[in-house]
Design an enzyme around this catalytic site. Structure first.
Site, mmCIF file in Angstrom:
data_model
loop_
_atom_site.group_PDB
_atom_site.id
_atom_site.type_symbol
_atom_site.label_atom_id
_atom_site.label_comp_id
_atom_site.label_asym_id
_atom_site.label_seq_id
_atom_site.Cartn_x
_atom_site.Cartn_y
_atom_site.Cartn_z
ATOM 1 N N ARG A 21 0.699 -1.246 -0.005
ATOM 2 C CA ARG A 21 -0.048 0.120 0.079
ATOM 3 C C ARG A 21 0.908 1.164 -0.141
ATOM 4 O O ARG A 21 0.547 2.269 -0.338
ATOM 5 C CB ARG A 21 -1.168 -0.080 1.278
ATOM 6 C CG ARG A 21 -2.370 -1.239 1.010
ATOM 7 C CD ARG A 21 -3.392 -0.858 2.107
ATOM 8 N NE ARG A 21 -3.982 -0.070 1.663
ATOM 9 C CZ ARG A 21 -3.940 1.098 2.357
ATOM 10 N NH1 ARG A 21 -3.450 1.377 3.329
ATOM 11 N NH2 ARG A 21 -5.063 2.337 1.883
ATOM 12 N N TYR A 30 0.314 3.411 -3.205
ATOM 13 C CA TYR A 30 -0.745 4.823 -2.861
ATOM 14 C C TYR A 30 0.119 5.655 -1.815
ATOM 15 O O TYR A 30 -0.772 6.826 -1.330
ATOM 16 C CB TYR A 30 -1.937 4.529 -2.095
ATOM 17 C CG TYR A 30 -2.870 3.172 -2.433
ATOM 18 C CD1 TYR A 30 -3.401 2.982 -3.766
ATOM 19 C CD2 TYR A 30 -3.060 2.163 -1.559
ATOM 20 C CE1 TYR A 30 -4.130 1.989 -4.474
ATOM 21 C CE2 TYR A 30 -3.622 0.919 -1.955
ATOM 22 C CZ TYR A 30 -4.321 0.905 -3.326
ATOM 23 O OH TYR A 30 -4.830 -0.203 -3.689
ATOM 24 N N CYS A 54 13.795 -6.671 -4.179
ATOM 25 C CA CYS A 54 14.815 -5.911 -4.955
ATOM 26 C C CYS A 54 14.138 -4.667 -5.846
ATOM 27 O O CYS A 54 13.923 -4.772 -6.984
ATOM 28 C CB CYS A 54 15.475 -6.987 -6.003
ATOM 29 S SG CYS A 54 16.895 -6.518 -6.714
ATOM 30 N N TYR A 72 -6.599 -5.235 3.038
ATOM 31 C CA TYR A 72 -5.775 -4.763 1.841
ATOM 32 C C TYR A 72 -4.205 -4.955 2.026
ATOM 33 O O TYR A 72 -3.614 -4.093 1.548
ATOM 34 C CB TYR A 72 -6.442 -3.415 1.232
ATOM 35 C CG TYR A 72 -7.947 -3.243 1.182
ATOM 36 C CD1 TYR A 72 -8.456 -4.108 0.179
ATOM 37 C CD2 TYR A 72 -8.644 -2.168 1.878
ATOM 38 C CE1 TYR A 72 -9.828 -3.871 -0.059
ATOM 39 C CE2 TYR A 72 -9.916 -2.237 1.873
ATOM 40 C CZ TYR A 72 -10.484 -2.851 0.750
ATOM 41 O OH TYR A 72 -11.832 -2.813 0.637
HETATM 42 N N1 LLP Z 1 -18.126 -2.603 -1.955
HETATM 43 C C1 LLP Z 1 -17.729 -2.356 -3.064
HETATM 44 C C2 LLP Z 1 -18.477 -2.469 -4.176
HETATM 45 C C3 LLP Z 1 -16.327 -2.218 -3.183
HETATM 46 O O1 LLP Z 1 -15.755 -1.791 -4.327
HETATM 47 C C4 LLP Z 1 -15.492 -2.048 -1.912
HETATM 48 C C5 LLP Z 1 -14.126 -1.772 -2.188
HETATM 49 C C6 LLP Z 1 -16.129 -1.997 -0.700
HETATM 50 C C7 LLP Z 1 -17.503 -2.550 -0.806
HETATM 51 C C8 LLP Z 1 -15.402 -1.947 0.488
HETATM 52 O O2 LLP Z 1 -14.846 -0.860 0.660
HETATM 53 P P1 LLP Z 1 -14.296 -0.412 2.134
HETATM 54 O O3 LLP Z 1 -15.239 -0.241 3.084
HETATM 55 O O4 LLP Z 1 -13.300 -1.595 2.356
HETATM 56 O O5 LLP Z 1 -13.505 0.831 1.933
HETATM 57 N N2 LLP Z 1 -7.087 -1.643 -2.241
HETATM 58 C C9 LLP Z 1 -7.617 -0.182 -1.879
HETATM 59 C C10 LLP Z 1 -8.923 -0.419 -1.494
HETATM 60 C C11 LLP Z 1 -10.073 -0.750 -2.630
HETATM 61 C C12 LLP Z 1 -11.417 -0.666 -2.500
HETATM 62 C C13 LLP Z 1 -12.196 -1.205 -3.207
HETATM 63 N N3 LLP Z 1 -13.286 -1.419 -3.218
HETATM 64 C C14 LLP Z 1 -6.891 0.408 -0.483
HETATM 65 O O6 LLP Z 1 -5.758 -0.661 -0.261
HETATM 66 O O7 LLP Z 1 -7.002 1.148 -0.028
#
Ligand code: LLP
Length: 438
Positions: A337, A341, A368, A397
């Site tokens: 992450r 990001y 690496c 994540y």
């Molecule tokens: N529902 C849908 C349709 C989604 O696309 C997502 C997240 C969630 C629920 C859950 O969202 P949350 O409550 O976790 O924010 N890899 C990124 C985050 C990508 C989120 C994708 N969709 C990170 O590490 O910040």
């Protein structure tokens, strides 16, 4: 400072009489010794507490007419699915891998929402054959393919449409048009969503039960959620008036923000439903439509604060007038992450947790790759080789986005509950690394 839980971003962390960091009351240095590093630790009690607070918010503010579906992309394994099942929580899955994991523990399929902007025929078939509760259709091609697949199986599949409500939650002054440029879902403002609804109601093997939207992730503002619910209810009312079709369910997605560092100011989890419920009830009364069943899909907010990652320090490089690198035995392969990001984390030297953080360091991984960092400018206790570093709030994540870059083995995941620990996911071995090689 000892025992002062306010010093950490997550409330399940503390310091014991030895001066070691604890999670769920267990000594992290002992856990590192027992299971090795790098190691993910998930506090099951805190995961359950988060589930309950979302669930209770629906009970309290919306008369229980809804379902919390944990977004399993945040962190998915069989044990996590079992915990959700035990809490009466549903699951948002986004691939056949996540669906298969849920199936493998006997997860109730009626509580599953199947997402994805490009589901394969195999994925749709797996969902249809197992009577997944709701398939969230992303585009018109998928709608047609799903109708064909359901027809062949003699089934009418329950579907929702993923809608782009045009709410951009990431600008301070959220605007209504920004989100049209998204690979997910149907646009409202172009009429694309309405045309899709028209088509769906004419098809025989799909049953359009609901609408879905998801406006982003790590959001600290409640207003964009309220605005999204308003836009969606208006659309539900439009569909009723123009097509006579009743949309029974509204899925508002996830995105609730958590505290990674002291700069983050999350909203108590029940506040979202409190505010959204008021708006939804008000609008439904005004438009004379039945209150929809509401679904929410928290991922990060259930898993992230419950997790930490433990690493062992290998070397420390002081580069005069530039920076100090503290190298650990994991990195972007278990937590991509920062590389992806520039996400910020708090870290603690777990075996010196009661000492002041009097150095500022860059924590570097072992891949690496120069960009393989866990963080820069991080305040930390003076670290020396052999120390255990804990990176906090890594429950979402991180494992789910981990890789085998450099052919590194994925760490183990240990759950702690009631003062006991157990392995939920085994550490990968070198044999696992070559398992599929011919
Ligand atoms: N529902 C849908 C349709 C989604 O696309 C997502 C997240 C969630 C629920 C859950 O969202 P949350 O409550 O976790 O924010 N890899 C990124 C985050 C990508 C989120 C994708 N969709 C990170 O590490 O910040």
């Amino acid at each position: 400072m000892k025992g002062d839980i306010k010093m950490f971003v997550s409330k399940n962390l503390s310091v014991n009489e030895k001066g070691d960091l604890t999670i769920g009351g267990l000594d992290t240095v002992e856990l590192a010794g027992k299971y090795g590093t790098p190691l993910y630790i998930m506090d099951e009690d805190l995961i359950r507490e988060h589930c309950r607070s979302f669930k209770q918010s629906i009970d309290k503010y919306y008369g229980g007419k809804g379902l919390v579906c944990y977004a399993s992309k945040a962190f998915c394994c069989k044990e996590m699915c079992r915990v959700m099942m035990d809490e009466g929580i549903g699951l948002d899955v986004v691939s056949e891998g996540e669906l298969y994991t849920a199936l493998s523990v006997g997860f109730p399929m009626d509580k599953i929402c199947f997402h994805g902007n490009n589901k394969t025929d195999e994925e749709l078939l797996l969902a249809v054959e197992n009577n997944v509760g709701r398939i969230i259709v992303d585009n018109i091609f998928e709608l047609e393919r799903l109708n064909d697949i359901s027809k062949k199986k003699g089934i009418k599949a329950n579907i929702m449409f993923r809608i782009k409500p045009g709410v951009d939650a990431h600008t301070h002054d959220f605007v209504k048009t920004g989100q049209i440029d998204s690979k997910f879902g149907f646009a409202l403002e172009t009429g694309e969503a309405f045309e899709a609804v028209k088509k769906a109601v004419s098809l025989e093997n799909v049953n359009l039960v609901g609408l879905h939207c998801h406006i982003g992730s790590q959001i600290f503002d409640i207003d964009p959620f309220v605005l999204a619910s308003e836009i969606m209810i208006n659309f539900i009312s439009d569909i009723k008036t123009k097509l006579g079709h009743k949309i029974k369910e509204l899925d508002l997605g996830g995105g609730f923000g958590i505290k990674y560092t002291e700069d983050d100011t999350p909203v108590p989890y029940d506040r979202y439903m409190e505010k959204v419920s008021v708006k939804v009830k008000e609008l439904c009364a005004e438009k004379d439509i039945e209150l929809p069943f509401i679904l929410i899909e928290p991922g990060r907010s259930i898993a992230a604060p419950a997790g930490i990652t433990l690493y062992t320090v290998g070397g420390v490089k002081h580069i005069p007038n530039i920076r100090t690198y503290v190298s650990v035995d994991g990195g972007m392969c278990d937590n991509p992450r920062y590389a992806l990001y520039k996400s910020k984390y708090d870290a603690v030297v777990a075996n010196k947790a009661s000492k002041p953080k009097d150095t500022v360091v860059t924590i570097a991984g072992k891949c690496c790759e120069s960009g393989d960092l866990i963080g820069e400018c991080m305040p930390l206790q003076e670290a020396v080789p052999g120390d255990i570093i804990a990176v906090l709030a890594t429950g979402a994540y991180n494992y789910s986005m981990s890789s085998n870059y450099n052919r590194l083995c994925k760490p183990a995941v240990v759950f702690v509950k009631n003062g006991e620990s157990r392995v939920a996911v085994k550490r990968e071995t070198l044999e696992d690394i070559i398992r599929n090689d011919e």
